[in-house]
Design a protein around this motif. Structure first.
Motif, PDB file in Angstrom:
ATOM      1  N   SER A  46       0.716  -1.291  -0.046  1.00 11.68           N
ATOM      2  CA  SER A  46      -0.057  -0.118   0.078  1.00 11.68           C
ATOM      3  C   SER A  46       0.800   1.447  -0.026  1.00 11.68           C
ATOM      4  O   SER A  46       0.340   2.347  -0.313  1.00 11.68           O
ATOM      5  CB  SER A  46      -0.901   0.178   1.086  1.00 11.68           C
ATOM      6  N   ARG A 167      -6.104   2.559   0.496  1.00 10.68           N
ATOM      7  CA  ARG A 167      -5.358   1.983  -0.427  1.00 10.68           C
ATOM      8  C   ARG A 167      -5.738   0.325  -0.764  1.00 10.68           C
ATOM      9  O   ARG A 167      -5.201  -0.264  -1.725  1.00 10.68           O
ATOM     10  CB  ARG A 167      -3.846   2.230  -0.337  1.00 10.68           C
ATOM     11  N   LEU A 168      -6.129  -0.015   0.480  1.00 13.40           N
ATOM     12  CA  LEU A 168      -6.466  -1.634   0.195  1.00 13.40           C
ATOM     13  C   LEU A 168      -7.884  -1.984  -0.244  1.00 13.40           C
ATOM     14  O   LEU A 168      -8.635  -1.115  -0.265  1.00 13.40           O
ATOM     15  CB  LEU A 168      -5.973  -2.174   1.674  1.00 13.40           C
ATOM     16  N   THR A 169      -8.089  -3.392  -0.409  1.00 14.37           N
ATOM     17  CA  THR A 169      -9.505  -3.779  -0.688  1.00 14.37           C
ATOM     18  C   THR A 169      -9.932  -4.867   0.097  1.00 14.37           C
ATOM     19  O   THR A 169      -9.184  -5.370   0.977  1.00 14.37           O
ATOM     20  CB  THR A 169      -9.459  -4.075  -2.063  1.00 14.37           C
ATOM     21  N   GLY A 170     -11.207  -5.104   0.182  1.00 15.78           N
ATOM     22  CA  GLY A 170     -11.608  -6.212   0.624  1.00 15.78           C
ATOM     23  C   GLY A 170     -11.456  -6.275   2.113  1.00 15.78           C
ATOM     24  O   GLY A 170     -11.983  -4.875   2.902  1.00 15.78           O
ATOM     25  N   ALA A 173      -9.123  -3.548   3.783  1.00 17.14           N
ATOM     26  CA  ALA A 173      -9.761  -2.312   3.995  1.00 17.14           C
ATOM     27  C   ALA A 173     -10.518  -2.156   4.933  1.00 17.14           C
ATOM     28  O   ALA A 173     -10.464  -1.090   5.872  1.00 17.14           O
ATOM     29  CB  ALA A 173     -10.349  -1.908   2.660  1.00 17.14           C
ATOM     30  N   GLU A 174     -11.358  -3.265   5.109  1.00 12.81           N
ATOM     31  CA  GLU A 174     -12.643  -3.048   6.555  1.00 12.81           C
ATOM     32  C   GLU A 174     -11.771  -3.063   7.659  1.00 12.81           C
ATOM     33  O   GLU A 174     -11.975  -2.449   8.531  1.00 12.81           O
ATOM     34  CB  GLU A 174     -13.237  -4.360   6.165  1.00 12.81           C
ATOM     35  N   ARG A 177     -10.280   0.168   8.430  1.00 17.79           N
ATOM     36  CA  ARG A 177     -11.395   1.258   8.593  1.00 17.79           C
ATOM     37  C   ARG A 177     -12.003   1.183   9.835  1.00 17.79           C
ATOM     38  O   ARG A 177     -12.500   2.125  10.558  1.00 17.79           O
ATOM     39  CB  ARG A 177     -12.622   1.244   7.480  1.00 17.79           C
ATOM     40  N   GLY A 240      -4.213   3.622  -8.095  1.00 21.01           N
ATOM     41  CA  GLY A 240      -5.240   2.580  -8.032  1.00 21.01           C
ATOM     42  C   GLY A 240      -4.983   1.862  -6.555  1.00 21.01           C
ATOM     43  O   GLY A 240      -4.007   1.798  -6.055  1.00 21.01           O
ATOM     44  N   ARG A 241      -6.085   1.219  -6.257  1.00 22.26           N
ATOM     45  CA  ARG A 241      -5.984   0.308  -4.928  1.00 22.26           C
ATOM     46  C   ARG A 241      -5.009  -0.994  -5.128  1.00 22.26           C
ATOM     47  O   ARG A 241      -4.907  -1.297  -6.362  1.00 22.26           O
ATOM     48  CB  ARG A 241      -7.479  -0.342  -4.631  1.00 22.26           C
ATOM     49  N   GLU A 243      -4.046  -4.301  -5.253  1.00 21.77           N
ATOM     50  CA  GLU A 243      -4.609  -5.821  -5.323  1.00 21.77           C
ATOM     51  C   GLU A 243      -3.680  -7.061  -5.563  1.00 21.77           C
ATOM     52  O   GLU A 243      -4.084  -8.104  -5.603  1.00 21.77           O
ATOM     53  CB  GLU A 243      -5.631  -5.758  -6.579  1.00 21.77           C
TER      54      GLU A 243
END
Length: 248
Positions: A46, A167-170, A173-174, A177, A240-241, A243
């Motif tokens: 990230s 920056r992260l996903t899935g 990211a949760e 947060r 972009g994030r 992946e």
């Protein structure tokens, strides 16, 4: 010219704390965000494209301080030498962990390097918090302000988690947060704190005499748009994030 030098010093310092503060914060929360080797590689990815460029802001600030405000360098190093020694040590350990973790394909090796990243990041966060606290609450030198400033290290934690959430996903990211705080808010605080600290410093007494000040300011003023342009290009390229893992 002196006023312009102070303004440039504020810009470089704020730029470093906001941009590199995210890298430091992500490193501080790495064990919580990344529960296994795969997740930790994604978390490191990230900020991997940015951390070297972010450190240039600090190099620029130090160069400006040495040329335009030699008295500041003397005061801070004389009074806070143990803190700055820890800061440099943490910087080296953190970057060493980042650069070396991908050199050997082994679980133990990567775990040791991840430990270096976390330990170095916490050392950096606490050291910068101590420096800011010393100037904010007690003047230059080791004093009660150095200790009172330590909670400022939590700012890096919140800032890094907020950055990771963007920056992260899935699930990563949760998870990021869940840490309270929004990136614009933590960035704003990291802008305000060094500016307020800077207002406590006697810049006129610390400035270099004559042409030394002018030459340093002109050089820094030319460097600033180049640095902003290069930084913007890097951020646009990697906007972009994340992946997939990075080279680290």
């Amino acid at each position: 010219m002196e006023s312009l030098a102070v303004l440039l010093m504020a810009v470089f310092t704020v730029g470093y704390l906001v941009l590199a503060g995210a890298d430091i914060g992500v490193g501080m929360v790495l064990p919580w965000l990344g529960r296994d080797q795969r997740e930790r590689r994604l978390v490191i990815a990230s900020f991997a494209p940015f951390f070297l460029g972010n450190e240039v802001w600090l190099v620029s600030a130090v160069g400006l301080a040495a040329g335009a405000f030699p008295g500041l360098e003397h005061r801070l190093l004389e009074g806070l030498y143990p803190v700055f020694a820890a800061l440099v040590f943490g910087w080296v350990v953190r970057d060493m962990g980042l650069w070396l973790r991908g050199r050997v394909d082994g679980v133990r090796w990567r775990s040791v390097c991840d430990g270096a990243i976390v330990a170095g990041s916490w050392t950096l966060g606490l050291a910068w918090a101590s420096v800011l606290g010393s100037v904010l609450f007690g003047g230059e030198g080791l004093n009660a302000g150095s200790v009172l400033g330590l909670p400022l290290a939590l700012l890096f934690v919140l800032h890094g988690a907020a950055f990771a959430g963007l920056r992260l996903t899935g699930g990563l990211a949760e998870r990021a947060r869940r840490v309270p705080g929004q990136y614009p808010a933590t960035a704003a605080v990291l802008m305000v704190v060094p500016v307020v600290a800077g207002l406590r410093l006697p810049w006129s007494q610390l400035a270099a005499p004559g042409s030394g000040l002018s030459l340093t300011v002109v050089t820094a003023a030319v460097l600033l748009p180049l640095l902003v342009g290069a930084q913007s290009l890097v951020w646009w390229t990697f906007r972009g994030r994340v992946e997939s893992p990075s080279y680290l």
